[in-house]
Enzyme design. Structure first.
Site, PDB file in Angstrom:
ATOM      1  N   GLU A 144       0.830  -1.210   0.000  1.00 48.82           N
ATOM      2  CA  GLU A 144       0.000   0.000   0.000  1.00 48.82           C
ATOM      3  C   GLU A 144       0.864   1.260   0.000  1.00 48.82           C
ATOM      4  O   GLU A 144       0.576   2.218  -0.704  1.00 48.82           O
ATOM      5  CB  GLU A 144      -0.940   0.023   1.216  1.00 48.82           C
ATOM      6  CG  GLU A 144      -1.949  -1.125   1.247  1.00 48.82           C
ATOM      7  CD  GLU A 144      -2.697  -1.276  -0.056  1.00 48.82           C
ATOM      8  OE1 GLU A 144      -2.891  -0.276  -0.760  1.00 48.82           O
ATOM      9  OE2 GLU A 144      -3.065  -2.408  -0.395  1.00 48.82           O
ATOM     10  N   HIS A 147       2.075   2.094  -3.360  1.00 50.75           N
ATOM     11  CA  HIS A 147       1.103   2.820  -4.180  1.00 50.75           C
ATOM     12  C   HIS A 147       1.214   4.326  -3.929  1.00 50.75           C
ATOM     13  O   HIS A 147       1.110   5.135  -4.843  1.00 50.75           O
ATOM     14  CB  HIS A 147      -0.320   2.365  -3.860  1.00 50.75           C
ATOM     15  CG  HIS A 147      -0.732   1.133  -4.607  1.00 50.75           C
ATOM     16  ND1 HIS A 147      -0.474   0.957  -5.939  1.00 50.75           N
ATOM     17  CD2 HIS A 147      -1.403   0.021  -4.224  1.00 50.75           C
ATOM     18  CE1 HIS A 147      -0.955  -0.209  -6.331  1.00 50.75           C
ATOM     19  NE2 HIS A 147      -1.522  -0.801  -5.298  1.00 50.75           N
TER      20      HIS A 147
END
Lengths: 399, 188
Positions: A144, A147
């Protein structure tokens, strides 16, 4: 890191420009057909796109988090999760620890949001939080954070707005063409053949453009997933953590209630996945989980981008590439994986379930009283009595 | 004649632009290295702060482990004392603190009462995470140094680096013997 981001930006920019060209073509030919002015149609398309972009830009994060019913946590609510996110923030070199949210949902998923790294957030479902051990959670959070670090959130928001505008224009355009019959040249007798050609092109565009735009969108999304996996392996120096987490994610098929098609690329695995679908699929935002696991496991003790690229080629029999060439020099100084104790036996499962449910109660403003007999009393936020009796042993507690 | 002049001017402008962009890129990388070094410091200081709390919690339970506990306290005090000193002496002291802490936490496994103590469990998580953060910040520092050094030594940016006096950064080496031998593992 910076070079890698820049080369990603160039490559992604080409794809985004491709989508932009599609949008302009649609606007131009619709304008030509309806009001005899291609430029007029172009202007309308651009205005529509600008409005949707502004809406997405200023409300994107809050909508995503609010629609998911996420609750923000601090260090004391869940020290382990908070620490892991901070560890990954340090490993990735992000300037600031993202806000951390927990979504009260039994399905397994996690996502990142925030258009710039200083205002980013990561979220995880309570279901996933109680399933994963420390190494696996670290892998998921590294994915995550990648990202955020790679600016995928901004890119995917921009492309999804483009896609939305194209779909909207085609949908309304085709309805008006078929049912409204509003061609401006309908009454004039001149240029019948030219008019026919324009109509044909406009129709073709309206049918094909949304499909092409969708395919481009999915292609970008899948590439970003692979890249985030590669970055996660590099940050943690432990691909097995993410691989084993993905395996757990793949074994479940619960769909996340609060997700929708537009927000799907933000999640670690496709929130609409169905069980058992393994084939590479052009109409999916995410690569098949089994394949992502195979690549991570094929990295053979390395944790750098080069190792990931090699593993990717191995799994795909030499075809394709995920890591931009300019990023390949970023090997990582000690790019070996670190040996960690085996994570396969999982003694902490029950404790994690209890811990997660404690956090969820606390975030809903419930108070907890530990009775000496071992019972946990949960006091709802609007409970007005001063005393409460333990239903097990009968001791009176003051609140 | 005029054309030649314009071409020459164009080349000079291009060279200047190349110099400016490369120079700025080098400064960015050098700052990243500095910042990464400061991050290691933050985590090492955090560990100094955690240890007294740990000692306070452990004291009541581990009466027979005086030596192990003293080793940790001493290693911490020594590491803190020379925290302004050279990198080599420093990483040696930090390595010793790491292994002393590791011994203490290993011994703690023998005390079921201690392992049930909420305070101790919380501290254990904090310490484990701080150890992780130290090694991740070290990892990021070394990656930053690698990027920076690559840029300094590779053509054509090495010309700019040489002209403007950019010097290669030093890696943060691990001194504790047991840490150096990271075993190579294979999952295939």
């Amino acid at each position: 890191m910076w070079e890698q981001i820049r080369s990603n930006q160039i490559r992604s920019a080409i794809l985004v420009i491709g989508m932009g060209v599609l949008l302009f073509l649609i606007g131009y030919f619709l304008g030509l057909y309806f009001f005899d002015s291609g430029i007029g149609g172009l202007v309308i398309a651009i205005i529509l796109w600008a409005i949707m972009t502004l809406l997405a830009y200023f409300q994107g994060d809050s909508i995503l988090l609010a629609s998911a019913g996420a609750k923000k946590i601090s260090h004391d609510d869940h020290p382990r999760l908070y620490n892991i996110v901070e560890e990954m923030r340090i490993a990735s070199g992000l300037p600031k620890t993202p806000d951390i949210y927990i979504i009260d949902d039994p399905s397994l998923n996690a996502f990142a949001t925030g258009r710039d790294p200083n205002k980013a957030a990561v979220a995880i479902t309570s279901g996933l939080l109680q399933q994963l051990n420390r190494d696996e959670l670290q892998g998921v959070m590294a994915h995550e954070i990648s990202h955020i670090k790679n600016r995928d959130v901004l890119l995917m928001a921009m492309t999804s707005v483009l896609l939305g505008t194209i779909v909207m224009l085609s949908w309304y355009g085709s309805r008006i063409m078929i049912f409204g019959g509003g061609g401006s040249r309908r009454d004039s007798s001149s240029g019948g053949a030219a008019q026919g050609i324009i109509m044909l092109i406009a129709l073709l565009l309206m049918i094909l453009a949304p499909i092409f735009a969708q395919l481009i969108y999915f292609a970008i999304s899948r590439k970003r997933e692979y890249l985030a996996d590669a970055s996660a392996a590099m940050y943690t120096r432990y691909p097995e953590g993410l691989a084993s987490a993905l395996e757990k994610l793949g074994a479940s098929s619960g769909q996340l209630k609060s997700a929708n098609q537009a927000t799907a690329p933000m999640y670690i695995v496709n929130p609409f996945r169905k069980k058992g679908r393994a084939a590479t699929d052009f109409s999916s935002t995410h690569p098949p989980i089994s394949e992502r696991v195979r690549i991570l496991r094929a990295m053979g003790g390395g944790a750098s981008y080069i190792d990931y690229e090699k593993a990717y080629k191995e799994v795909h029999r030499g075809r394709g590439s995920v890591i931009p060439a300019s990023a390949m020099s970023l090997t990582g100084s000690s790019s070996q994986t670190v040996l960690r104790p085996s994570a396969s036996d999982d003694p902490g499962r029950l404790e994690r379930t209890r811990e997660t449910s404690d956090v969820m109660w606390k975030l809903s403003n419930y108070k907890t009283i530990d009775c000496p007999c071992g019972t946990k009393l949960r006091i709802p936020p609007h409970f007005s009595e001063k005393r409460i009796q333990c239903p097990h042993c009968g001791i009176n507690h003051t609140i | 004649m005029e054309i030649v002049l314009w071409v020459l001017l164009g080349i000079v402008v291009l060279l200047l632009l190349f110099y400016v962009f490369t120079y700025n890129g080098l400064v960015r990388l050098r700052n990243q290295v500095k910042n990464a070094w400061a991050q290691i410091d933050v985590q090492l200081k955090r560990r100094y702060d955690l240890i007294p709390n740990l000692m306070e919690t452990v004291k009541g339970y581990m009466k027979h482990e005086r030596e192990t506990m003293e080793a940790v306290t001493n290693a911490r005090n020594l590491a803190q004392k020379i925290s302004d000193g050279g990198a080599a002496a420093r990483s040696k002291a930090e390595g010793e603190l790491s292994s002393a802490l590791g011994r203490l936490l290993a011994v703690a496994e023998n005390y079921p009462d201690l392992k049930a103590n909420q305070n101790f469990l919380a501290l254990q998580e904090e310490l484990a995470s701080t150890e992780n953060k130290i090694s991740f910040s070290r990892q990021f520092y070394n990656d930053s140094v690698l990027n920076y050094n690559n840029k300094i030594q590779m053509f054509p940016s090495n010309i700019v680096a040489g002209m403007s006096g950019f010097k290669a950064g030093e890696f943060f080496e691990v001194t504790a013997a047991n840490e150096r031998e990271a075993p190579k593992v294979s999952f295939s």
